[in-house]
Scaffold this active site. Structure first.
Site, PDB file in Angstrom:
ATOM      1  N   SER A 125       0.886  -1.084   0.222  1.00 15.96           N
ATOM      2  CA  SER A 125      -0.420  -0.161   0.196  1.00 15.96           C
ATOM      3  C   SER A 125       0.764   1.285  -0.079  1.00 15.96           C
ATOM      4  CB  SER A 125      -0.501  -0.294   1.145  1.00 15.96           C
ATOM      5  OG  SER A 125      -1.926   1.111   1.403  1.00 15.96           O
TER       6      SER A 125
ATOM      7  N   TRP B  39       2.423   1.528  -3.068  1.00 18.82           N
ATOM      8  CA  TRP B  39       1.176   2.058  -4.428  1.00 18.82           C
ATOM      9  C   TRP B  39       1.631   3.596  -4.384  1.00 18.82           C
ATOM     10  CZ3 TRP B  39      -3.347   4.884  -3.655  1.00 18.82           C
ATOM     11  CH2 TRP B  39      -3.672   5.401  -4.832  1.00 18.82           C
ATOM     12  N   HIS B  40       1.342   4.284  -3.309  1.00 15.77           N
ATOM     13  CA  HIS B  40       0.946   5.794  -2.868  1.00 15.77           C
ATOM     14  C   HIS B  40       2.536   6.264  -3.669  1.00 15.77           C
ATOM     15  CE1 HIS B  40      -1.376   5.188   0.006  1.00 15.77           C
ATOM     16  NE2 HIS B  40      -2.178   6.216  -0.603  1.00 15.77           N
ATOM     17  N   GLY B  41       3.524   6.019  -3.931  1.00 17.22           N
ATOM     18  CA  GLY B  41       4.848   6.512  -4.575  1.00 17.22           C
ATOM     19  C   GLY B  41       5.793   5.652  -4.369  1.00 17.22           C
TER      20      GLY B  41
ATOM     21  N   PHE C 262      -0.374  10.086  -7.059  1.00 18.35           N
ATOM     22  CA  PHE C 262      -0.210   8.834  -7.060  1.00 18.35           C
ATOM     23  C   PHE C 262      -0.738   8.114  -8.796  1.00 18.35           C
ATOM     24  CE2 PHE C 262      -1.055  10.389  -2.751  1.00 18.35           C
ATOM     25  CZ  PHE C 262       0.390  10.819  -3.014  1.00 18.35           C
TER      26      PHE C 262
END
Lengths: 320, 467
Positions: free
Chosen positions: B316, B319-321, B467
């Site tokens: 997770s 996923w954001h960066g 994102f």
């Protein structure tokens, strides 16, 4: 084509709550115009130093002498000018503001200040060159004058054609003014603290001993639209018999971009328009007199103010 | 074209006006064209990527549904996932991976010159890739019957209100609505306008005012003034992101389409488990359904539930960066959640055993503790580097000696935050009050005009676009 096989459905459209939607739209328009009008009036009753209220503060002044310009001109002390000329001065500079803002404010000043006799205008080399995007947002603090100023409308439409739509909303034009109005009326002792930038302003601190290096010399083209606005300012000042003096503020060329070629073009323009002009770009060159590369510090502010005052004393007195 | 721009308003009104005079198939075609125009207004070159993702999953799902051979089904699934992850991996993670390989090889003393590329991250790529992938996986699992209409599927991937920053939809929910004719209802329009007004308020009146203080204070202030910046950032990111979700859901409702709830007053959560049921719900349920549960979830043996949890939160974070700060942000959440689970037990039914909601000292303390844990993790989320994040905590311990640059930002931010709190704390009551159109119509008008007057109208784009 038969209705049943058409891609259009009048049945669906009929079921939409048009009446409620129309009522909602009507209410929005009425509220928008009413709130906008009310806030426009309230702005002019305020004296705080934030955004639109700062413009209101400027155009409500009645001193015969006004200083216009942005952060660099903030260092010009009104008291020094007053001592030399005998005229009361108000420093109405606003950080980061462009000629767009200045001409709108100047026109409002001409209408509202019958005592106005002298305007010191700091020609900002960062502002007057073409392609300076920072000025688009900054000028919007003067948007509450949109309805009363043809120049404001022309400027806003030129900056962004979508403004024709945005400014149909009267509330949009006064965006950001409600909070300072509340502070101004409910907590008057706090009005001067809404922002750190207000009128005569020079920071302490020094560039002495700080590492810096000169940037590449630059000679960017001037913005034709901005120069046309500046010329309009000159014409209006002459028509109103207001003495206009152009200055450019000291600049620590050793630590910044050398834009001296620009200043000779300012001199040419000023000569052509018959406006006295003094460039103080190189008048102060000691890093100890600057708190950053392009702003003199508190210590040097008074010297800079003396130079401006001397220029005012040298130039002919206003005709009226 | 940002939701908080006049251009979007014109676009939305034009599309809506045409939409409701068209029949179902033409409506879908219009929405697809509008969605591609909406995305193309940002960068038309990346429309090709959306089309590639759409084609890959559409084809794979049809192959999966139309064959009984398990190997062929599996191949189609793996191929579609590989294409999705390859696109996402290249645009989002290539440089991150290459630079870390370089650091690792340098440590080993192996000379290597990394080929760092100037890659522009296509806006919304993480959102639409995950949404499209879920369709293929759901089809493989037999949970979704794939559509044979490419146009419908393309609209499912590109539906413009949620294309850029979610909520991440599922085929069983959104595609089903796209396939069936939509109807108009006053309740849905009422809810749509409310959500749009609320979302705009959160974005321009709260988030963008908070951002003004956060942007100047986060890397400069010290002590309690820095702590205020951290609190402000917590609300900035919440209002920015949930504001986007609200506007997306509100716009969709005006088209007769319901999107999933993405935020449910997350800062009222009393523990991290509850927080993740309230924050970015569409992403956390995506990871739950496609990563956590396939790994065995909480029913796995021994320590594996903890591994599953950690893996989900590390992913997770990524996923954001593509940065270690995001990985650490995920790890913090993973570790604290694992601790919560270890202390409260994995198999307890949280909803049945959770203490009752309401204003009591226990709940207030729990909410405050959870909020501060979330805030501590936000430091890593916002920081540009690990050093910057650690430096933040050092400055937090220092005395607050640097003066504020002006009070205006506080007046705006605190005024808007107070209104937001009033809304969220008593949301049910407000909603029952505005259920009647006679109240709703003037209430929304007043709310929108207030937002227009109070908001920071030049605040710029939404944080989650990156994102």
């Amino acid at each position: 084509m038969a209705a049943s096989s058409s891609i259009f459905s009048s049945e669906q459209a009929r079921r939409l709550p048009w009446r409620a939607a129309a009522l909602f739209a009507l209410l929005l328009v009425l509220l928008d115009q009413g709130v906008g009008r009310l806030v426009e009036r309230l702005i002019l009753t305020t004296d705080s130093n934030w955004g639109p209220n700062q413009v209101a503060r400027l155009i409500n002044r009645r001193e015969p002498g006004i200083v216009l310009g942005n952060s660099r001109a903030g260092a010009i002390a009104p008291k020094v000018l007053q001592a030399r000329t005998g005229l009361a001065f108000y420093n109405g500079t606003a950080p980061g503001q462009s000629i767009h803002y200045q001409i709108i404010a100047f026109e409002a000043l001409l209408k509202r200040n019958p005592n106005l006799r002298v305007v010191v205008y700091e020609l900002d080399h960062l502002d007057l060159t073409a392609g300076n995007p920072a000025t688009v947002r900054a000028v919007e603090v003067a948007s509450f004058l949109y309805g009363s100023s043809a120049t404001a409308r022309e400027i806003f439409h030129t900056l962004d054609p979508w403004n024709r739509l945005r400014f149909l909303s009267r509330t949009y034009r006064v965006n950001g003014a409600i909070a300072p109005i509340l502070v101004d009326h409910l907590f008057p002792s706090q009005r001067g603290r809404l922002t750190s930038d207000d009128g005569f302003k020079a920071h302490d601190g020094s560039m002495a001993g700080k590492p810096c290096r000169p940037g590449k010399a630059e000679n960017r083209p001037l913005s034709p639209f901005k120069i046309a606005l500046l010329k309009r300012l000159v014409t209006q000042a002459k028509a109103a018999k207001v003495k206009l003096v152009f200055v450019t503020a000291p600049w620590l060329i050793a630590c910044g971009v050398d834009r001296r070629p620009l200043f000779s073009r300012f001199a040419e323009l000023a000569a052509r328009w018959g406006v006295p002009y003094r460039s103080f770009v190189t008048a102060i060159g000691d890093p100890a007199d600057f708190f950053d590369a392009n702003h003199v510090n508190r210590r040097a502010a008074l010297r800079y103010s003396e130079m401006v005052a001397a220029t005012l004393a040298e130039t002919p007195k206003p005709a009226r | 074209m940002l939701f908080n721009s006049v251009q979007f308003l014109v676009f939305l009104v034009a599309v809506l006006g045409l939409y409701w005079v068209l029949r179902h198939r033409a409506q879908n075609l219009l929405l697809l064209a509008a969605s591609y125009a909406f995305y193309g207004a940002w960068n038309w070159k990346f429309l090709g990527l959306i089309l590639l993702t759409t084609l890959a999953d559409f084809t794979a799902a049809l192959v999966i549904a139309n064959t009984d051979r398990q190997s062929r089904r599996k191949f189609a699934l793996v191929a579609a996932i590989a294409i999705n992850l390859a696109v996402l991996g290249f645009f989002k993670y290539y440089n991150f991976f290459i630079e870390d390989v370089f650091v690792f090889l340098k440590l080993l003393g192996i000379p290597y010159t990394p080929l760092v590329l100037q890659i522009v991250l296509p806006v919304g790529i993480s959102f639409y890739t995950f949404q499209s992938m879920s369709y293929t996986i759901d089809t493989y699992r037999g949970e979704v019957t794939p559509t044979e209409k490419f146009l419908d599927y393309a609209l499912y991937v590109a539906f413009f209100p949620q294309l850029i920053a979610g909520p991440i939809e599922r085929a069983g929910h959104l595609l089903k609505q796209i396939q069936t004719p939509r109807t108009v209802s006053i309740e849905r329009i009422n809810e749509g306008v409310l959500l749009i007004a609320l979302g705009l308020f959160k974005k321009v009146a709260v988030a963008d005012h908070l951002a003004q203080y956060v942007d100047t204070a986060f890397d400069r202030q010290t002590g309690w003034k820095l702590l205020i910046a951290l609190y402000f950032f917590a609300f900035q990111i919440y209002c920015d992101f949930s504001g986007y979700s609200d506007i997306a859901r509100g716009c969709a409702k005006l088209f007769g389409i319901d999107l999933r709830l993405n935020f449910n007053r997350p800062y009222f959560a009393r523990n991290l488990t509850e927080f993740w049921r309230r924050w970015h719900i569409s992403l956390s349920t995506w990871f739950r359904d496609y990563v956590y549960r396939p790994l065995g979830g909480k029913h796995a043996r021994g320590w594996r539930p903890y591994r599953n949890l950690m893996l989900v939160f590390l992913l997770s974070g990524l996923w954001h960066g593509a940065a270690w700060t995001f990985v650490i942000w995920g790890a913090i959440h993973g570790v604290i959640l694992a601790l919560e689970k270890a202390l409260s037990g994995w198999r307890r039914d949280a909803s049945r055993h959770a203490p009752k909601h309401g204003l009591n000292p226990g709940n207030v303390i729990a909410v405050l503790v959870t909020f501060h844990i979330v805030c501590a993790a936000w430091v890593f989320f916002r920081a540009n580097s690990l050093e910057s994040a650690l430096g933040f905590f050092t400055r937090l311990a220092a005395p607050a000696t640097i003066p504020f640059s002006g009070l205006m930002v506080f007046v705006h931010a605190i005024g808007a935050l107070a209104l937001l709190f009033l809304w969220e704390a008593f949301e049910e009551r407000w909603r029952s009050l505005i259920a009647r159109p006679a109240v709703a119509v003037p209430a929304y008008a007043v709310f929108l005009i207030f937002t227009l007057a109070w908001g920071q109208l030049n605040g710029g784009q939404f944080i989650y676009f990156q994102f």
